[in-house]
Design an enzyme around this catalytic site. Sequence first.
Site, PDB file in Angstrom:
ATOM      1  N   ASP A  77     -52.975  19.840 -14.427  1.00  9.78           N
ATOM      2  CA  ASP A  77     -52.951  18.443 -14.515  1.00  9.78           C
ATOM      3  C   ASP A  77     -54.841  18.113 -13.685  1.00  9.78           C
ATOM      4  O   ASP A  77     -55.018  17.633 -13.297  1.00  9.78           O
ATOM      5  CB  ASP A  77     -52.338  17.909 -13.614  1.00  9.78           C
ATOM      6  CG  ASP A  77     -51.167  18.215 -13.782  1.00  9.78           C
ATOM      7  OD1 ASP A  77     -50.222  18.006 -15.119  1.00  9.78           O
ATOM      8  OD2 ASP A  77     -50.238  18.560 -13.206  1.00  9.78           O
ATOM      9  N   GLY A  79     -57.742  17.687 -14.836  1.00 14.82           N
ATOM     10  CA  GLY A  79     -58.651  17.384 -15.673  1.00 14.82           C
ATOM     11  C   GLY A  79     -59.244  17.920 -16.738  1.00 14.82           C
ATOM     12  O   GLY A  79     -60.620  17.549 -16.863  1.00 14.82           O
ATOM     13  N   LYS A  80     -58.800  19.045 -16.979  1.00 14.83           N
ATOM     14  CA  LYS A  80     -59.331  19.994 -18.180  1.00 14.83           C
ATOM     15  C   LYS A  80     -59.964  19.504 -19.491  1.00 14.83           C
ATOM     16  O   LYS A  80     -60.996  19.420 -19.979  1.00 14.83           O
ATOM     17  CB  LYS A  80     -58.942  21.370 -18.570  1.00 14.83           C
ATOM     18  CG  LYS A  80     -58.174  22.339 -17.410  1.00 14.83           C
ATOM     19  CD  LYS A  80     -56.914  23.047 -17.927  1.00 14.83           C
ATOM     20  CE  LYS A  80     -55.986  23.235 -17.747  1.00 14.83           C
ATOM     21  NZ  LYS A  80     -55.334  22.359 -16.983  1.00 14.83           N
ATOM     22  N   GLY A 104     -50.056  18.479 -21.181  1.00 11.76           N
ATOM     23  CA  GLY A 104     -50.960  17.250 -21.393  1.00 11.76           C
ATOM     24  C   GLY A 104     -52.124  16.767 -20.946  1.00 11.76           C
ATOM     25  O   GLY A 104     -52.920  16.945 -19.885  1.00 11.76           O
ATOM     26  N   HIS A 105     -52.919  16.977 -22.239  1.00 10.94           N
ATOM     27  CA  HIS A 105     -54.273  16.578 -21.610  1.00 10.94           C
ATOM     28  C   HIS A 105     -54.787  14.743 -22.131  1.00 10.94           C
ATOM     29  O   HIS A 105     -54.775  15.083 -23.147  1.00 10.94           O
ATOM     30  CB  HIS A 105     -55.330  17.924 -22.660  1.00 10.94           C
ATOM     31  CG  HIS A 105     -55.374  19.502 -22.570  1.00 10.94           C
ATOM     32  ND1 HIS A 105     -55.920  20.251 -22.659  1.00 10.94           N
ATOM     33  CD2 HIS A 105     -54.358  19.154 -20.510  1.00 10.94           C
ATOM     34  CE1 HIS A 105     -55.502  20.675 -22.462  1.00 10.94           C
ATOM     35  NE2 HIS A 105     -55.058  21.378 -21.595  1.00 10.94           N
ATOM     36  N   GLN A 288     -52.579  24.085 -18.375  1.00 12.25           N
ATOM     37  CA  GLN A 288     -51.888  24.650 -17.539  1.00 12.25           C
ATOM     38  C   GLN A 288     -52.721  25.493 -16.646  1.00 12.25           C
ATOM     39  O   GLN A 288     -53.611  24.712 -16.495  1.00 12.25           O
ATOM     40  CB  GLN A 288     -50.576  26.220 -17.320  1.00 12.25           C
ATOM     41  CG  GLN A 288     -49.305  25.344 -17.913  1.00 12.25           C
ATOM     42  CD  GLN A 288     -49.193  25.395 -20.048  1.00 12.25           C
ATOM     43  OE1 GLN A 288     -50.079  26.530 -20.006  1.00 12.25           O
ATOM     44  NE2 GLN A 288     -48.954  24.241 -20.198  1.00 12.25           N
ATOM     45  N   ASP A 397     -64.268  10.526  -6.167  1.00 11.68           N
ATOM     46  CA  ASP A 397     -64.006   9.439  -6.295  1.00 11.68           C
ATOM     47  C   ASP A 397     -62.780   9.110  -5.317  1.00 11.68           C
ATOM     48  O   ASP A 397     -62.397   8.216  -5.396  1.00 11.68           O
ATOM     49  CB  ASP A 397     -63.423   8.569  -7.668  1.00 11.68           C
ATOM     50  CG  ASP A 397     -63.014   9.349  -8.366  1.00 11.68           C
ATOM     51  OD1 ASP A 397     -63.021  10.005  -8.905  1.00 11.68           O
ATOM     52  OD2 ASP A 397     -62.750   7.940  -9.569  1.00 11.68           O
ATOM     53  N   VAL A 479     -66.083  11.481 -11.056  1.00  8.65           N
ATOM     54  CA  VAL A 479     -66.281  10.785 -10.006  1.00  8.65           C
ATOM     55  C   VAL A 479     -65.444   9.545 -11.540  1.00  8.65           C
ATOM     56  O   VAL A 479     -65.297   8.631 -10.503  1.00  8.65           O
ATOM     57  CB  VAL A 479     -67.676  10.064  -9.967  1.00  8.65           C
ATOM     58  CG1 VAL A 479     -68.412  11.030  -8.559  1.00  8.65           C
ATOM     59  CG2 VAL A 479     -68.147   9.898 -11.549  1.00  8.65           C
ATOM     60  N   GLY A 480     -64.243   9.958 -12.013  1.00  8.52           N
ATOM     61  CA  GLY A 480     -63.649   9.115 -12.719  1.00  8.52           C
ATOM     62  C   GLY A 480     -63.313   9.424 -13.610  1.00  8.52           C
ATOM     63  O   GLY A 480     -63.951  10.509 -14.343  1.00  8.52           O
TER      64      GLY A 480
END
Length: 489
Positions: A77, A79-80, A104-105, A288, A397, A479-480
């Site tokens: 999780d 953010g790949k 889950g991406h 994963q 962020d 950053v977002g």
Amino acid sequence: MNISSVKFNHAGPITGPKWAGFRPTLHLRRNSDVVSFESRTKAGAAPSSLAVTANELPSQIESLSQVSGVLGSQWGDEGKGKLVDILAEHFDIVARCQGGANAGHTIYNAEGKKFALHLVPSGILNEDTVCVIGNGVVVHLPGLFNEIDGLEANGVSCKGRILVSDRAHLLFDFHQEIDGLREAELAKSFIGTTRRGIGPAYSSKVIRNGIRVCDLRHMDTFPQKLDLLLSDAAARFPGLKYTPDVLREEVEKYKRFAERLEPFITDTVHFMNESIAQKRKILVEGGQATMLDIDFGTYPFVTSSSPSAGGICTGLGIAPRVVGDLIGVVKAYTTRVGSGPFPTEIFGQGGDRLRLAGQEFGTTTGRPRRCGWLDVVALKYCCQINGLSSLNLTKLDVLSELPEIQLGVAYKQFDGTPVKSFPADLLLLEQLKVEYEVLPGWQSDISSVRNYSDLPKGAREFVERIEELVGVPINYIGVGPGRDALIYK
């Protein structure tokens, strides 16, 4: 501090004048069921996989190896998907090598529309990218077709762009049912799986009664293989209802699936190695993360595959020597879903605040994630195992409102004895003490910052201290959630 990145440019990046006008075109040779690239040159055309010229490319992207990878460096999780989506337009192929629909991406297209992908590689939003589902992936066909239908309904073309390995194992609905039955058996010692059937599917593979994608081409023998698989599962799990009618229904369903899947089925081992020989650029998308690796993670609270670097070779059938730059994706803090030790976990209101600020709820399950401070010991361990050449620090962020931020920099036993690396012993992990460094926060909104030098001093000190402790450069900073919310350092 200036930390240089180690590069392994075996074939070199596809940039420069000699590639001007190159446009990869995918052709299916139906008679041999092998997919290959053939290049066409069109006068004045720009390279399809290099929409920007080499001079405009950030150096972090331009210098990436022919075969590069994006790997999770915590418990998943991280953010790949976003980084893979951004990099994909500079690669010809994006490949998944392990896991299944438990990955889950979440990615966003240019218009800001959100896509939650599970089996289809994140490169699918880039129209000139070919997406490979490798032999190491377990494939749930109903889920795959649902994803394809959803993408097509939103204007994303999948025809001729998704290749499914003929060696990949099939994950059936009953595998998902077994996942739930198995968790119920474990009672208080449950693993905390996504209940997507991943573990049972890999179990079928390892005990050698699994069914592969290539078996769908032989529907005369498919019923016998499925009967063996279902009978074995029903004998082990009395709660699994199996009758001749169930078998008949499954066979009929998979006859239809086989017909629909046929255009996607490919000898991806041949395709990948042919592509490497032809100097195509390949990006491997890990599912994963290393701390969930079946060998190197917090066993048994792990996944059933190898999301670390070794899984790239076994899951795609490519040689270790061709694998170059590996980018580790890591949040500015740590999260994990399900059970298992979590040394830097923040309990109570502090963990709740971080969860809400980061919207830490599972893409696949919607489950709330456990939250904690960045664990540098675990991160160093991941860097060592994978040989990471750079890091992508995401969700910086999310920490913006905190007056101070902690880094877990060392482990000690209760008697004060240092623990030199991330231990295998779960009892030790649960009992050890974490030594923290406290850094000042920056308490200002950084979501619109796009240049590293424009970040507040506290944010830069945080980034640079991680680099110093881990010894690997942070080349990308999120950053977002938007595609443009990325700083190249």
